[in-house]
Design a protein around this motif. Structure first.
Motif, PDB file in Angstrom:
ATOM      1  N   ASN A 137      11.166   0.796   2.557  1.00 13.09           N
ATOM      2  CA  ASN A 137      11.575   0.209   1.275  1.00 13.09           C
ATOM      3  C   ASN A 137      10.578  -0.823   0.796  1.00 13.09           C
ATOM      4  N   GLY A 138       9.800  -1.375   1.686  1.00 10.91           N
ATOM      5  CA  GLY A 138       8.806  -2.378   1.323  1.00 10.91           C
ATOM      6  C   GLY A 138       9.434  -3.732   1.078  1.00 10.91           C
ATOM      7  N   PRO A 139       8.605  -4.731   0.823  1.00  9.79           N
ATOM      8  CA  PRO A 139       9.122  -6.081   0.562  1.00  9.79           C
ATOM      9  C   PRO A 139       9.931  -6.099  -0.738  1.00  9.79           C
TER      10      PRO A 139
ATOM     11  N   ALA B  81      -1.750  -3.346   2.126  1.00  7.86           N
ATOM     12  CA  ALA B  81      -0.422  -3.950   2.292  1.00  7.86           C
ATOM     13  C   ALA B  81       0.248  -3.423   3.558  1.00  7.86           C
ATOM     14  N   ARG B  82       0.115  -2.132   3.824  1.00  6.76           N
ATOM     15  CA  ARG B  82       0.692  -1.550   5.044  1.00  6.76           C
ATOM     16  C   ARG B  82       0.012  -2.105   6.288  1.00  6.76           C
TER      17      ARG B  82
ATOM     18  N   GLN C  92      -7.186   5.596  -6.865  1.00 10.78           N
ATOM     19  CA  GLN C  92      -7.856   5.192  -5.630  1.00 10.78           C
ATOM     20  C   GLN C  92      -7.655   3.709  -5.357  1.00 10.78           C
ATOM     21  N   ALA C  93      -7.731   2.893  -6.392  1.00  5.66           N
ATOM     22  CA  ALA C  93      -7.518   1.454  -6.224  1.00  5.66           C
ATOM     23  C   ALA C  93      -6.082   1.175  -5.767  1.00  5.66           C
ATOM     24  N   ALA C  94      -5.135   1.898  -6.326  1.00  9.29           N
ATOM     25  CA  ALA C  94      -3.737   1.725  -5.911  1.00  9.29           C
ATOM     26  C   ALA C  94      -3.566   2.155  -4.465  1.00  9.29           C
ATOM     27  N   GLY C  95      -4.226   3.232  -4.075  1.00 16.21           N
ATOM     28  CA  GLY C  95      -4.158   3.695  -2.689  1.00 16.21           C
ATOM     29  C   GLY C  95      -4.720   2.672  -1.718  1.00 16.21           C
TER      30      GLY C  95
END
Length: 86
Positions: A83-85, A22-23, A13-16
């Motif tokens: 791809n993200g940063p 970030a998004r 959940q924390a990662a989500g």
């Protein structure tokens, strides 16, 4: 054992939440002005039919090229966001 499962869920959940934040910070650039431009044939009353067809064909070719440029720009933008940063 149940404590490990709860820890994993909390970590997921924390990662989500971190990914969501970030998004949310990603700001899309403005659409290039060229992508908003319209094409007109330039055919005038009194133009001969062959001239009118050539003008219309040239306008269509310009618009098709613009559409391809804009689609390519959007595809690169989307790929970069996926791809993200780096």
């Amino acid at each position: 054992m149940s404590a490990c499962g709860q820890t994993d869920i909390a970590r997921i959940q924390a990662a989500g939440v971190a990914v969501g934040e970030a998004r949310a910070e990603q700001v899309l650039p403005d659409l290039p002005e060229d992508c908003r431009r319209l094409s007109y044939s330039g055919v005038r009353e009194g133009d001969r039919l062959d001239v009118a067809v050539l003008k219309a064909d040239a306008a269509l070719a310009r618009q098709n090229a613009r559409t391809l440029r804009c689609a390519d720009w959007y595809g690169q933008l989307r790929a970069g966001l996926q791809n993200g940063p780096q």
